[in-house]
Scaffold this motif. Structure first.
Motif, PDB file in Angstrom:
ATOM      1  N   LEU A   1      26.272  64.325  67.636  1.00 13.92           N
ATOM      2  CA  LEU A   1      25.609  64.036  66.364  1.00 13.92           C
ATOM      3  C   LEU A   1      24.958  65.264  65.724  1.00 13.92           C
ATOM      4  O   LEU A   1      24.773  65.297  64.504  1.00 13.92           O
ATOM      5  CB  LEU A   1      24.544  62.953  66.579  1.00 13.92           C
ATOM      6  CG  LEU A   1      25.054  61.573  66.990  1.00 13.92           C
ATOM      7  CD1 LEU A   1      23.891  60.648  67.351  1.00 13.92           C
ATOM      8  CD2 LEU A   1      25.895  60.961  65.877  1.00 13.92           C
ATOM      9  N   LEU A   2      24.609  66.250  66.527  1.00 22.03           N
ATOM     10  CA  LEU A   2      23.880  67.400  65.987  1.00 22.03           C
ATOM     11  C   LEU A   2      24.603  68.080  64.820  1.00 22.03           C
ATOM     12  O   LEU A   2      23.964  68.395  63.802  1.00 22.03           O
ATOM     13  CB  LEU A   2      23.593  68.408  67.102  1.00 22.03           C
ATOM     14  CG  LEU A   2      22.760  69.631  66.706  1.00 22.03           C
ATOM     15  CD1 LEU A   2      21.426  69.210  66.107  1.00 22.03           C
ATOM     16  CD2 LEU A   2      22.553  70.550  67.897  1.00 22.03           C
ATOM     17  N   PRO A   3      25.920  68.299  64.889  1.00 19.54           N
ATOM     18  CA  PRO A   3      26.587  68.969  63.764  1.00 19.54           C
ATOM     19  C   PRO A   3      26.546  68.171  62.462  1.00 19.54           C
ATOM     20  O   PRO A   3      26.805  68.727  61.390  1.00 19.54           O
ATOM     21  CB  PRO A   3      28.040  69.130  64.259  1.00 19.54           C
ATOM     22  CG  PRO A   3      27.942  69.079  65.752  1.00 19.54           C
ATOM     23  CD  PRO A   3      26.832  68.115  66.033  1.00 19.54           C
ATOM     24  N   THR A   4      26.214  66.886  62.526  1.00 22.35           N
ATOM     25  CA  THR A   4      26.173  66.065  61.319  1.00 22.35           C
ATOM     26  C   THR A   4      24.820  66.126  60.615  1.00 22.35           C
ATOM     27  O   THR A   4      24.674  65.555  59.531  1.00 22.35           O
ATOM     28  CB  THR A   4      26.476  64.589  61.657  1.00 22.35           C
ATOM     29  OG1 THR A   4      25.367  64.023  62.390  1.00 22.35           O
ATOM     30  CG2 THR A   4      27.739  64.470  62.495  1.00 22.35           C
ATOM     31  N   MET A   5      23.841  66.816  61.206  1.00 23.53           N
ATOM     32  CA  MET A   5      22.480  66.794  60.679  1.00 23.53           C
ATOM     33  C   MET A   5      22.243  67.914  59.673  1.00 23.53           C
ATOM     34  O   MET A   5      22.687  69.058  59.867  1.00 23.53           O
ATOM     35  CB  MET A   5      21.473  66.928  61.829  1.00 23.53           C
ATOM     36  CG  MET A   5      21.631  65.864  62.918  1.00 23.53           C
ATOM     37  SD  MET A   5      21.590  64.177  62.269  1.00 23.53           S
ATOM     38  CE  MET A   5      19.925  64.127  61.584  1.00 23.53           C
ATOM     39  N   GLU A   6      21.529  67.609  58.586  1.00 28.50           N
ATOM     40  CA  GLU A   6      21.218  68.609  57.570  1.00 28.50           C
ATOM     41  C   GLU A   6      20.345  69.727  58.127  1.00 28.50           C
ATOM     42  O   GLU A   6      20.464  70.878  57.722  1.00 28.50           O
ATOM     43  CB  GLU A   6      20.513  67.953  56.382  1.00 28.50           C
ATOM     44  CG  GLU A   6      21.393  67.029  55.567  1.00 28.50           C
ATOM     45  CD  GLU A   6      20.645  66.442  54.382  1.00 28.50           C
ATOM     46  OE1 GLU A   6      19.663  67.059  53.937  1.00 28.50           O
ATOM     47  OE2 GLU A   6      21.055  65.375  53.894  1.00 28.50           O
ATOM     48  N   ARG A   7      19.450  69.370  59.048  1.00 27.15           N
ATOM     49  CA  ARG A   7      18.533  70.357  59.625  1.00 27.15           C
ATOM     50  C   ARG A   7      18.957  70.709  61.057  1.00 27.15           C
ATOM     51  O   ARG A   7      18.121  70.842  61.956  1.00 27.15           O
ATOM     52  CB  ARG A   7      17.107  69.817  59.585  1.00 27.15           C
ATOM     53  CG  ARG A   7      16.613  69.544  58.161  1.00 27.15           C
ATOM     54  CD  ARG A   7      15.316  68.755  58.117  1.00 27.15           C
ATOM     55  NE  ARG A   7      14.180  69.503  58.582  1.00 27.15           N
ATOM     56  CZ  ARG A   7      13.399  70.273  57.822  1.00 27.15           C
ATOM     57  NH1 ARG A   7      13.686  70.417  56.525  1.00 27.15           N
ATOM     58  NH2 ARG A   7      12.363  70.908  58.318  1.00 27.15           N
ATOM     59  N   ALA A   8      20.259  70.857  61.228  1.00 26.56           N
ATOM     60  CA  ALA A   8      20.810  71.076  62.573  1.00 26.56           C
ATOM     61  C   ALA A   8      20.226  72.309  63.251  1.00 26.56           C
ATOM     62  O   ALA A   8      19.954  72.293  64.461  1.00 26.56           O
ATOM     63  CB  ALA A   8      22.332  71.181  62.502  1.00 26.56           C
ATOM     64  N   ASP A   9      20.032  73.392  62.502  1.00 26.65           N
ATOM     65  CA  ASP A   9      19.517  74.619  63.107  1.00 26.65           C
ATOM     66  C   ASP A   9      18.123  74.407  63.681  1.00 26.65           C
ATOM     67  O   ASP A   9      17.802  74.879  64.782  1.00 26.65           O
ATOM     68  CB  ASP A   9      19.486  75.749  62.071  1.00 26.65           C
ATOM     69  CG  ASP A   9      20.875  76.296  61.763  1.00 26.65           C
ATOM     70  OD1 ASP A   9      21.791  76.040  62.570  1.00 26.65           O
ATOM     71  OD2 ASP A   9      21.032  76.975  60.732  1.00 26.65           O
ATOM     72  N   ILE A  10      17.274  73.719  62.917  1.00 27.18           N
ATOM     73  CA  ILE A  10      15.911  73.453  63.380  1.00 27.18           C
ATOM     74  C   ILE A  10      15.941  72.537  64.604  1.00 27.18           C
ATOM     75  O   ILE A  10      15.252  72.775  65.603  1.00 27.18           O
ATOM     76  CB  ILE A  10      15.072  72.821  62.246  1.00 27.18           C
ATOM     77  CG1 ILE A  10      14.867  73.838  61.129  1.00 27.18           C
ATOM     78  CG2 ILE A  10      13.736  72.313  62.767  1.00 27.18           C
ATOM     79  CD1 ILE A  10      14.173  73.278  59.899  1.00 27.18           C
TER      80      ILE A  10
END
Length: 440
Positions: free
Chosen positions: A294-303
């Motif tokens: 799911l992480l790659p789908t998040m807008e704030r993935a880097d944070i």
């Protein structure tokens, strides 16, 4: 975007588990000497030069072309205008959330009380709201209308006469949702200033900004440092650390749900903390897989990635009993009991800011609209402190009325104790009121 996680895996059975857990939880909100001195200089300037200093700092730090303090004041009409500028769906959501927050906090109101003893002595407590409260709201992109509701509504429910809000508008960027929330919550005055200078203005007052009795609301390291320095001149809510969530799960909740619950705090900032505790090792593996999926789908993935890798953890425990023990050891800001029967475990929870019961109760609901306050103790301070509430905007005065007989009876006791402390004036003051005695 390429993101990857290497979330820590801990096992409560390991000999050095306690040491690893302490290291994971450690976090210090320490201002370095440069920040500290800068804040002290700002406070001094605001105390000495008032509105002029506020205008200059706002020009310098926020890039706002303000000529006078009047350019930094928003009246009630401007707040009402914001209500018309947001979408109907947004307004409905704000109003529904505000109503739920208000209903919940109405139950926290404390009333004055008295009781009369047999000899006519009256003892009691008088509950009085603060005269004026100051609300700090972050501005620009880091704007949180939900925080406006959570801070202002309890103050109004408590009976605070005036709520003064400060909110920076970097480069003139005004957040209409924040202003609309202020309107709905009943904020009385708004000044578009931020940083340490806004805290100083609220604490000491200027020609235009009224001095308040208590300052509440989140902010950056400069705001937090300023709140530390003005504490004592005014009250403050708390010095909050990074947001944190602890999920205790029996292994039966959808792992995607749990991964997203962890993300919900990790996306706040890189120092946020997200921890999952479960007795089911295979379930921890499934959640780890969900995190990576799911992480790659998040807008704030880097944070989220930095937060998860830096301060996150998946902790295996022996059983649910040990999971609860670990939860109490951590004393989290947000605790999710994602289990079949959360009510059965609730009596054993001693330390948590807010407790989210059951698989369907995500922490996000508490952030926005469930009703309880989302301003919560962090960094283990739930061991001794509580969520923000109506009681933070009320103060208590003791009431003591002694009848002639009561003063005489209590006078004997006070005299003995006062003389035992070598405080003769205390003793004689009490002795004068003992029937048939005039003191020595």
């Amino acid at each position: 975007m390429t993101v990857s996680t290497a979330i820590a895996r801990l096992n409560a059975a390991d000999q050095d588990f306690a040491r690893h857990l302490d290291h994971l939880l450690s976090w210090e909100s320490v201002s370095d000497d440069a920040v500290n001195q800068r804040v002290l200089d700002i406070i001094k300037a605001v105390r000495e030069r008032g509105d002029q200093a506020l205008v200059e700092f706002t020009q310098r730090f926020d890039g706002v072309d303000a000529k006078t303090i009047d350019d930094l004041i928003l009246d009630r009409e401007r707040l009402e205008l914001a209500l018309t500028r947001i979408t109907p769906v947004q307004r409905e959501a704000l109003e529904k959330a505000a109503n739920r927050v208000r209903i919940y906090h109405e139950r926290q109101k404390q009333d004055s009380w008295q009781y009369t003893e047999a000899d006519g002595t009256v003892l009691g407590q008088k509950v009085t709201p603060l005269d004026r409260a100051g609300l700090y709201v972050p501005g620009g992109k880091a704007s949180y209308p939900s925080s406006v509701l959570m801070n202002a509504i309890p103050a109004k429910v408590a009976g605070v006469s005036e709520v003064v809000m400060v909110v920076p508008t970097p480069r003139g960027e005004v957040n209409e949702l924040v202003l609309a929330a202020a309107c709905i919550a009943g904020v009385d005055r708004v000044f578009t200033v931020g940083g340490a200078q806004a805290v100083a203005a609220l604490a000491y007052g200027t020609e235009s900004v009224p001095q308040v009795d208590k300052i509440v609301g989140p902010g950056n390291i400069y705001v937090a440092t300023a709140k530390r320095h003005v504490f004592g001149q005014v009250g403050i809510d708390m010095i909050a650390g990074p947001s944190e969530i602890l999920v205790v799960c029996d292994g039966q909740t959808d792992p995607d749900w749990i991964a997203m619950d962890l993300f919900s705090q990790a996306e706040h900032d890189e120092d946020a903390q997200a921890i999952l505790v479960s007795p089911d090792a295979a379930f921890l593996d499934r959640v780890a897989a969900s995190i990576d999926k799911l992480l790659p789908t998040m807008e704030r993935a880097d944070i989220i990635e930095k937060s998860i890798n830096g301060r996150g953890a998946l902790i295996q425990v022996r059983d649910m009993q040990q999971a609860i023990e670990v939860a109490n050891r951590i004393a989290p800001e947000h605790l999710e009991l994602s289990v079949a029967d959360p009510q059965a475990w609730l009596p054993q929870i001693r330390h948590a800011g807010a407790i989210f019961m059951g698989r369907h109760t995500s922490e996000a609901l508490g952030d926005y609209c469930a009703g309880p306050n989302h301003v919560l103790p962090t960094s283990g301070t739930a061991r001794f402190s509580s969520p923000l509430g109506v009681y933070d905007f009320q103060k208590r005065s003791s009431i003591i009325f002694c009848s002639e007989q009561g003063a005489s009876e209590l006078g004997h006791t006070a005299s003995v104790l006062a003389r035992g402390e070598s405080l003769t004036a205390h003793a004689r003051s009490a002795e004068y009121r003992i029937l048939n005695e005039k003191g020595n």
